[in-house]
Scaffold this active site. Structure first.
Site, PDB file in Angstrom:
ATOM      1  N   LYS A 187     -12.297  -0.399   0.789  1.00 36.99           N
ATOM      2  CA  LYS A 187     -11.537   0.333  -0.228  1.00 36.99           C
ATOM      3  C   LYS A 187     -12.356   0.350  -1.518  1.00 36.99           C
ATOM      4  O   LYS A 187     -13.372   1.031  -1.570  1.00 36.99           O
ATOM      5  CB  LYS A 187     -10.139  -0.252  -0.360  1.00 36.99           C
ATOM      6  CG  LYS A 187      -9.331   0.067   0.906  1.00 36.99           C
ATOM      7  CD  LYS A 187      -7.905  -0.377   0.894  1.00 36.99           C
ATOM      8  CE  LYS A 187      -7.199   0.119   2.141  1.00 36.99           C
ATOM      9  NZ  LYS A 187      -6.563  -0.928   2.931  1.00 36.99           N
ATOM     10  N   SER A 219       0.793  -1.228   0.000  1.00 34.81           N
ATOM     11  CA  SER A 219       0.000   0.000   0.000  1.00 34.81           C
ATOM     12  C   SER A 219       0.825   1.278   0.000  1.00 34.81           C
ATOM     13  O   SER A 219       0.309   2.328  -0.331  1.00 34.81           O
ATOM     14  CB  SER A 219      -0.954  -0.010   1.187  1.00 34.81           C
ATOM     15  OG  SER A 219      -0.239  -0.228   2.374  1.00 34.81           O
ATOM     16  N   HIS A 250      -5.687  -3.670  -1.690  1.00 36.00           N
ATOM     17  CA  HIS A 250      -5.540  -2.638  -2.727  1.00 36.00           C
ATOM     18  C   HIS A 250      -5.545  -3.233  -4.134  1.00 36.00           C
ATOM     19  O   HIS A 250      -5.169  -2.545  -5.083  1.00 36.00           O
ATOM     20  CB  HIS A 250      -4.245  -1.845  -2.519  1.00 36.00           C
ATOM     21  CG  HIS A 250      -4.313  -0.875  -1.385  1.00 36.00           C
ATOM     22  ND1 HIS A 250      -4.904   0.374  -1.506  1.00 36.00           N
ATOM     23  CD2 HIS A 250      -3.878  -0.963  -0.105  1.00 36.00           C
ATOM     24  CE1 HIS A 250      -4.801   1.013  -0.350  1.00 36.00           C
ATOM     25  NE2 HIS A 250      -4.197   0.226   0.518  1.00 36.00           N
TER      26      HIS A 250
HETATM   27  C1  LIG Z   1      -6.394  -1.254   4.350  1.00 40.90           C
HETATM   28  C2  LIG Z   1      -5.789  -2.559   4.585  1.00 40.90           C
HETATM   29  C3  LIG Z   1      -6.268  -3.416   5.594  1.00 40.90           C
HETATM   30  C4  LIG Z   1      -7.292  -2.962   6.597  1.00 40.90           C
HETATM   31  O1  LIG Z   1      -8.567  -3.007   6.097  1.00 40.90           O
HETATM   32  P1  LIG Z   1      -9.774  -2.348   6.930  1.00 40.90           P
HETATM   33  O2  LIG Z   1     -10.988  -2.851   6.253  1.00 40.90           O
HETATM   34  O3  LIG Z   1      -9.589  -0.879   6.838  1.00 40.90           O
HETATM   35  O4  LIG Z   1      -9.646  -2.835   8.337  1.00 40.90           O
HETATM   36  C5  LIG Z   1      -5.722  -4.675   5.689  1.00 40.90           C
HETATM   37  N1  LIG Z   1      -4.748  -5.088   4.860  1.00 40.90           N
HETATM   38  C6  LIG Z   1      -4.241  -4.285   3.906  1.00 40.90           C
HETATM   39  C7  LIG Z   1      -3.157  -4.805   3.008  1.00 40.90           C
HETATM   40  C8  LIG Z   1      -4.737  -2.992   3.739  1.00 40.90           C
HETATM   41  O5  LIG Z   1      -4.234  -2.212   2.789  1.00 40.90           O
END
Ligand SMILES: *Cc1c(COP(=O)(O)O)cnc(C)c1O
Length: 398
Positions: free
Chosen positions: A246, A186, A214
């Site tokens: 996301k 990320s 992502h």
């Molecule tokens: C954003 C993210 C998470 C967390 O997800 P949430 O739904 O916000 O708890 C977990 N793993 C990765 C790789 C992320 O980028």
């Protein structure tokens, strides 16, 4: 003068400013009373504020209310949760799916449940904090953290892992071996070397878990994610973790994979057994976003054409965009204070871009991170880039 222990602790931190949003998500956000171009959100496809996801959530609330009022094993499993799990399993072309209340929660659930102290876990050094935290919950004895994406390193330690894999556990069973990686990293926007990792997993008799937070909605056929991107679906030893906050636009997390793995998680995961289920509105909204994605790849295409324009203009202007292969667009700055100043000036000029610095990235590797979306118009992108270039030149970043 610091008065108590927490004042003292705070004084040692590099403090981050937490902005407050006064509008819905979209190409623009209202912040501190001003409308600014938004390059901060993970709302890759615009589903966070899409007319159809909103409508689905409203209709579901009218019919069922807002809460689910219990953990799933008691009376908190709603028919909509099962619909969502079926849609996700179909969309991801996997046998089965389990939904939890966040991506973070899902990594805790999946990893803590599958890994026992005598098992073996192999993890990329740049994996998301939720993976790192989940591994520490397992109390696993044999943990191998490998240099980011370094397949040569992994190949070197295969014999050692094979040897450990032969040592029976106290209950007489063989240790379970799990390789775990982010799909898309990320902070850099680069991809995990998934085909090579899958091969190593096969050689070790291991499972490969990929957290595609992502990548879902972005990579692969209609946004089916990195496993689809590399044509690895259908393998019995791949487990996919993802977030619904996301590209899918609302809230929640999921794990998709072989039905026996999901069935085991449903019986054993503490996060599933002891925490309430996903709310009605989020569940209904996500079912709708998946349906939109199933029917059309148009939003995914639009996202990628925005990404292409953004990256082309920025790199032609001389910015170092790191090694991103995805919409995540880092603008390398190096110095932490300079990255904060860059972001502050951009905000004053009407473009919202997050600075990323330690502990999110290593010291000396501070950057801005631009997040383009299908909800941007090409004019939005051009306008933002003009301001970014002007500011980058003034600050002598380019
Ligand atoms: C954003 C993210 C998470 C967390 O997800 P949430 O739904 O916000 O708890 C977990 N793993 C990765 C790789 C992320 O980028």
């Amino acid at each position: 003068m610091p008065q108590n222990i927490f004042h003292q602790k705070l004084a040692k931190l590099s403090l981050r400013n937490i902005p407050v949003v006064e509008s819905g998500q979209g190409p623009f956000l209202k912040i501190e009373g001003r409308k600014v171009l938004n390059f901060c959100s993970n709302n890759y496809l615009g589903f966070a504020n899409h007319p159809l996801t909103k409508k689905a959530a409203i209709q579901a609330i009218k019919k069922y209310g807002v809460g689910t009022s219990s953990v799933r094993v008691l009376i908190g499993t709603h028919k909509l949760h099962l619909d969502l799990e079926k849609s996700l399993a179909d969309f991801k072309r996997t046998q089965s799916c389990l939904v939890l209340t966040g991506g973070y929660m899902t990594n805790l659930a999946a990893i803590q449940t599958l890994i026992e102290p005598e098992d073996i876990v192999i993890s990329d050094e740049l994996n998301h904090a939720s993976i790192i935290d989940a591994i520490s919950l397992t109390k696993v004895k044999h943990k191998f953290v490998y240099p980011h994406g370094d397949i040569a390193y992994l190949k070197k330690i295969i014999p050692e892992i094979k040897k450990l894999g032969l040592i029976k556990k106290a209950d007489g069973s063989k240790p379970f071996i799990l390789i775990v990686t982010d799909g898309v990293f990320s902070m850099e926007g680069d991809l995990a070397p998934l085909p090579a990792l899958a091969k190593i997993a096969d050689e070790l008799g291991a499972y490969l878990m990929v957290d595609d937070a992502h990548g879902d909605g972005i990579l692969g056929d209609h946004g089916r994610g990195i496993v689809s991107h590399f044509h690895l679906h259908g393998r019995k030893n791949i487990i996919e973790v993802g977030t619904l906050s996301k590209a899918f636009g609302a809230l929640g997390g999921f794990v998709c994979g072989p039905s026996e793995v999901i069935a085991y998680l449903k019986q054993k995961s503490r996060q599933f057994l002891f925490s309430n289920s996903l709310g009605i509105a989020d569940t209904a909204a996500i079912i709708e976003s998946i349906q939109i994605l199933q029917q059309s790849g148009a939003l995914v295409k639009k996202l990628w054409s925005n990404v292409a324009l953004l990256k082309k203009m920025l790199s032609q202007a001389g910015f170092d965009l790191g090694k991103s292969q995805t919409p995540i667009t880092p603008l390398m700055v190096g110095d932490e204070d300079l990255s904060k100043e860059f972001s502050q000036i951009l905000k004053k000029r009407g473009v919202l871009v997050s600075p990323i610095f330690f502990p999110m990235v290593a010291k000396g590797k501070a950057r801005l991170r631009l997040m383009p979306s299908a909800s941007h118009s090409q004019a939005n992108i051009k306008k933002a880039v003009e301001i970014i270039i002007k500011t980058g030149q003034e600050l002598k970043i380019i």
